[in-house]
Scaffold this motif. Structure first.
Motif, mmCIF file in Angstrom:
data_model
loop_
_atom_site.group_PDB
_atom_site.id
_atom_site.type_symbol
_atom_site.label_atom_id
_atom_site.label_comp_id
_atom_site.label_asym_id
_atom_site.label_seq_id
_atom_site.Cartn_x
_atom_site.Cartn_y
_atom_site.Cartn_z
ATOM 1 N N LEU A 22 0.825 -1.201 0.000
ATOM 2 C CA LEU A 22 0.000 0.000 0.000
ATOM 3 C C LEU A 22 0.858 1.248 0.000
ATOM 4 O O LEU A 22 1.967 1.254 0.546
ATOM 5 C CB LEU A 22 -0.907 0.037 1.239
ATOM 6 N N LYS A 23 0.297 2.307 -0.580
ATOM 7 C CA LYS A 23 0.942 3.616 -0.575
ATOM 8 C C LYS A 23 -0.089 4.641 -0.125
ATOM 9 O O LYS A 23 -1.188 4.710 -0.669
ATOM 10 C CB LYS A 23 1.458 3.980 -1.961
ATOM 11 N N PHE A 24 0.273 5.426 0.898
ATOM 12 C CA PHE A 24 -0.549 6.517 1.404
ATOM 13 C C PHE A 24 0.187 7.818 1.074
ATOM 14 O O PHE A 24 1.236 8.093 1.657
ATOM 15 C CB PHE A 24 -0.735 6.402 2.917
ATOM 16 N N PHE A 25 -0.346 8.600 0.139
ATOM 17 C CA PHE A 25 0.261 9.861 -0.269
ATOM 18 C C PHE A 25 -0.563 10.996 0.311
ATOM 19 O O PHE A 25 -1.731 11.165 -0.018
ATOM 20 C CB PHE A 25 0.327 9.960 -1.797
ATOM 21 N N SER A 26 0.044 11.758 1.227
ATOM 22 C CA SER A 26 -0.622 12.869 1.896
ATOM 23 C C SER A 26 -0.114 14.177 1.301
ATOM 24 O O SER A 26 1.092 14.424 1.275
ATOM 25 C CB SER A 26 -0.329 12.819 3.398
ATOM 26 N N GLN A 27 -1.055 15.002 0.839
ATOM 27 C CA GLN A 27 -0.702 16.248 0.172
ATOM 28 C C GLN A 27 -1.339 17.422 0.891
ATOM 29 O O GLN A 27 -2.547 17.431 1.144
ATOM 30 C CB GLN A 27 -1.190 16.188 -1.277
ATOM 31 N N THR A 28 -0.489 18.406 1.264
ATOM 32 C CA THR A 28 -0.987 19.652 1.842
ATOM 33 C C THR A 28 -0.288 20.799 1.139
ATOM 34 O O THR A 28 0.639 20.587 0.357
ATOM 35 C CB THR A 28 -0.687 19.754 3.360
ATOM 36 N N THR A 29 -0.711 22.016 1.448
ATOM 37 C CA THR A 29 -0.055 23.183 0.859
ATOM 38 C C THR A 29 1.361 23.348 1.403
ATOM 39 O O THR A 29 2.193 23.997 0.790
ATOM 40 C CB THR A 29 -0.856 24.467 1.137
ATOM 41 N N LEU A 30 1.647 22.737 2.563
ATOM 42 C CA LEU A 30 2.951 22.881 3.210
ATOM 43 C C LEU A 30 3.938 21.771 2.861
ATOM 44 O O LEU A 30 5.125 22.018 2.678
ATOM 45 C CB LEU A 30 2.773 22.920 4.731
ATOM 46 N N LYS A 31 3.442 20.528 2.805
ATOM 47 C CA LYS A 31 4.359 19.400 2.660
ATOM 48 C C LYS A 31 3.604 18.185 2.132
ATOM 49 O O LYS A 31 2.454 17.959 2.488
ATOM 50 C CB LYS A 31 4.973 19.069 4.031
ATOM 51 N N ASN A 32 4.275 17.416 1.290
ATOM 52 C CA ASN A 32 3.725 16.156 0.808
ATOM 53 C C ASN A 32 4.547 15.023 1.408
ATOM 54 O O ASN A 32 5.766 15.126 1.502
ATOM 55 C CB ASN A 32 3.786 16.073 -0.712
ATOM 56 N N THR A 33 3.889 13.954 1.825
ATOM 57 C CA THR A 33 4.600 12.800 2.367
ATOM 58 C C THR A 33 3.996 11.522 1.804
ATOM 59 O O THR A 33 2.807 11.474 1.471
ATOM 60 C CB THR A 33 4.529 12.742 3.906
ATOM 61 N N THR A 34 4.828 10.506 1.723
ATOM 62 C CA THR A 34 4.390 9.206 1.248
ATOM 63 C C THR A 34 4.778 8.149 2.266
ATOM 64 O O THR A 34 5.911 8.126 2.741
ATOM 65 C CB THR A 34 5.052 8.872 -0.112
ATOM 66 N N ILE A 35 3.816 7.301 2.594
ATOM 67 C CA ILE A 35 4.059 6.148 3.459
ATOM 68 C C ILE A 35 3.794 4.918 2.604
ATOM 69 O O ILE A 35 2.710 4.789 2.022
ATOM 70 C CB ILE A 35 3.124 6.154 4.683
ATOM 71 N N GLU A 36 4.800 4.045 2.489
ATOM 72 C CA GLU A 36 4.640 2.824 1.715
ATOM 73 C C GLU A 36 5.002 1.632 2.587
ATOM 74 O O GLU A 36 5.954 1.694 3.355
ATOM 75 C CB GLU A 36 5.550 2.838 0.488
ATOM 76 N N PHE A 37 4.221 0.565 2.470
ATOM 77 C CA PHE A 37 4.539 -0.648 3.224
ATOM 78 C C PHE A 37 3.913 -1.852 2.558
ATOM 79 O O PHE A 37 2.983 -1.728 1.758
ATOM 80 C CB PHE A 37 4.072 -0.533 4.682
ATOM 81 N N THR A 38 4.461 -2.998 2.884
ATOM 82 C CA THR A 38 3.899 -4.278 2.481
ATOM 83 C C THR A 38 3.454 -4.978 3.756
ATOM 84 O O THR A 38 4.230 -5.072 4.714
ATOM 85 C CB THR A 38 4.936 -5.135 1.721
ATOM 86 N N ILE A 39 2.213 -5.437 3.758
ATOM 87 C CA ILE A 39 1.652 -6.074 4.946
ATOM 88 C C ILE A 39 2.511 -7.275 5.344
ATOM 89 O O ILE A 39 2.845 -8.118 4.513
ATOM 90 C CB ILE A 39 0.192 -6.488 4.695
ATOM 91 N N GLY A 40 2.923 -7.297 6.627
ATOM 92 C CA GLY A 40 3.724 -8.385 7.167
ATOM 93 C C GLY A 40 5.221 -8.235 7.007
ATOM 94 O O GLY A 40 5.983 -9.052 7.518
ATOM 95 N N LYS A 41 5.677 -7.166 6.334
ATOM 96 C CA LYS A 41 7.102 -6.973 6.088
ATOM 97 C C LYS A 41 7.605 -5.727 6.829
ATOM 98 O O LYS A 41 7.015 -4.654 6.720
ATOM 99 C CB LYS A 41 7.348 -6.808 4.583
ATOM 100 N N GLU A 42 8.708 -5.872 7.589
ATOM 101 C CA GLU A 42 9.273 -4.731 8.313
ATOM 102 C C GLU A 42 9.888 -3.736 7.329
ATOM 103 O O GLU A 42 10.554 -4.128 6.376
ATOM 104 C CB GLU A 42 10.337 -5.197 9.302
#
Length: 138
Positions: free
Chosen positions: A52-72
């Motif tokens: 999964l990828k969670f891309f958060s976008q604001t006027t100040l900063k964009n961030t991306t959180i990526e992970f695979t379920i069960g994997k560190e």
């Protein structure tokens, strides 16, 4: 096993509860907390199997959180902390435990789930302080 596809979509922040107290418990400074509390992010979630990828976008900063379920994975939080985390299914929820890489930070639990209204609910817990962010599909 649930499907990660149920999280896919574009969301806007609908409401936030006790998020300032959660950030304060993590040691986030006042300026970053104020920015975090006033930002109205657009959250875009994509999935490819168990990744999964969670891309958060604001006027100040964009961030991306990526992970695979069960994997560190190793990553950085929005406030710059270096963490290791693993995301697993807990019933219908995705449960993530974040541990500081340097051993100095606090352990945080983040649960992501869909509510009956189709909102993405993200519950963040540290030191028994709970902050909740509710995102509504656009």
């Amino acid at each position: 096993m649930p499907s990660a596809d149920k999280f896919v979509g574009v969301y806007g922040l609908h409401k936030s509860e006790n998020f300032d107290e959660y950030m304060k418990a993590l040691g986030v400074g006042m300026i970053l907390r104020n920015l975090g509390n006033t930002a109205k992010p657009t959250l875009t979630v994509t999935a490819n199997g168990d990744s999964l990828k969670f891309f958060s976008q604001t006027t100040l900063k964009n961030t991306t959180i990526e992970f695979t379920i069960g994997k560190e994975t190793e990553s950085s939080t929005m406030d710059g902390r270096k963490i290791k985390s693993t995301v697993v299914w807990d019933g219908e929820k995705l449960k993530e435990v974040q541990v500081s890489v340097d051993g100095k930070g606090k352990t945080t639990t983040i649960e992501r789930e869909m509510n009956d209204e189709g909102d993405l609910v993200i519950t963040c817990t540290v030191d028994n302080i709970v902050g909740v962010r509710v995102y509504r599909k656009k």
